[in-house]
Write an enzyme that holds these catalytic residues in place. Structure first.
Site, mmCIF file in Angstrom:
data_model
loop_
_atom_site.group_PDB
_atom_site.id
_atom_site.type_symbol
_atom_site.label_atom_id
_atom_site.label_comp_id
_atom_site.label_asym_id
_atom_site.label_seq_id
_atom_site.Cartn_x
_atom_site.Cartn_y
_atom_site.Cartn_z
ATOM 1 C CB VAL A 11 -0.989 0.021 1.192
ATOM 2 C CG1 VAL A 11 -0.273 0.129 2.532
ATOM 3 C CG2 VAL A 11 -2.002 1.141 1.044
ATOM 4 C CE LYS A 12 2.387 7.311 -3.904
ATOM 5 N NZ LYS A 12 2.206 7.856 -5.262
#
Length: 171
Positions: A99-100
């Site tokens: 996840v960013k």
């Protein structure tokens, strides 16, 4: 394009990549994204969970081949709570543990909120996510993110602030 193989692998969260190219998918046509993956050898692609469907009959996931790692981002989140909710939703939708984190309270300049980013990183790392926070360049915040078990820092680098890049040599 011929297959590019290198002994210098990039390892993020225990996963090996032969390419360091992280493809962003925002605001591009699906055909361009498909071509960039194929022709540039992208193995990691960001996608906004809120924009996976660009039209009634078009889904970005239909254009991303198997083997490409998805990096869903929390674009649109205004605080840590919203970012955590979006990340959990992405994982439940089958996007994996990468996840960013993107948290921006400022809708005019879109500058990352480091304090909320640190909070979200701490929560998600404890839940087994491979967290890659998008941050405004700040050495203390960067150390806090590293201590919160982030895997890769993605720093905002406005042109006028390129000199600040050097501060990350000290991490």
């Amino acid at each position: 394009m011929e297959d590019i193989k290198t002994e210098d692998k990039l390892v993020i969260g225990g996963k090996e990549f032969t390419s360091r190219f992280i493809l962003g998918s925002g605001k591009y046509s699906m055909k361009l994204i498909e071509a960039a993956i194929r022709d540039a050898g992208a193995e990691l692609i960001t996608l906004a969970v809120r924009r996976t469907n660009t039209k009634d009959n078009e889904n970005i996931l239909d254009y991303i081949p198997e083997g490409v790692t998805l990096l869903p981002n929390t674009s649109g989140a205004r605080n840590a709570e919203e970012a955590v909710r979006i990340a959990r939703l992405a994982r439940e939708l089958g996007c994996g543990n990468f996840v960013k984190i993107e948290i921006m309270r400022d809708t005019k300049y879109l500058l990352p909120d480091n304090t909320e980013t640190i909070k979200a990183t701490e929560i998600l790392a404890k839940e087994g996510f491979v967290v890659m926070p998008y941050m405004y360049p700040d050495l203390n915040a960067a150390r806090d993110l590293v201590n919160a078990s982030c895997h890769l820092l993605l720093q905002l680098v406005p042109i006028r602030d390129l000199l600040q890049k050097s501060l990350f040599r000290y991490l």
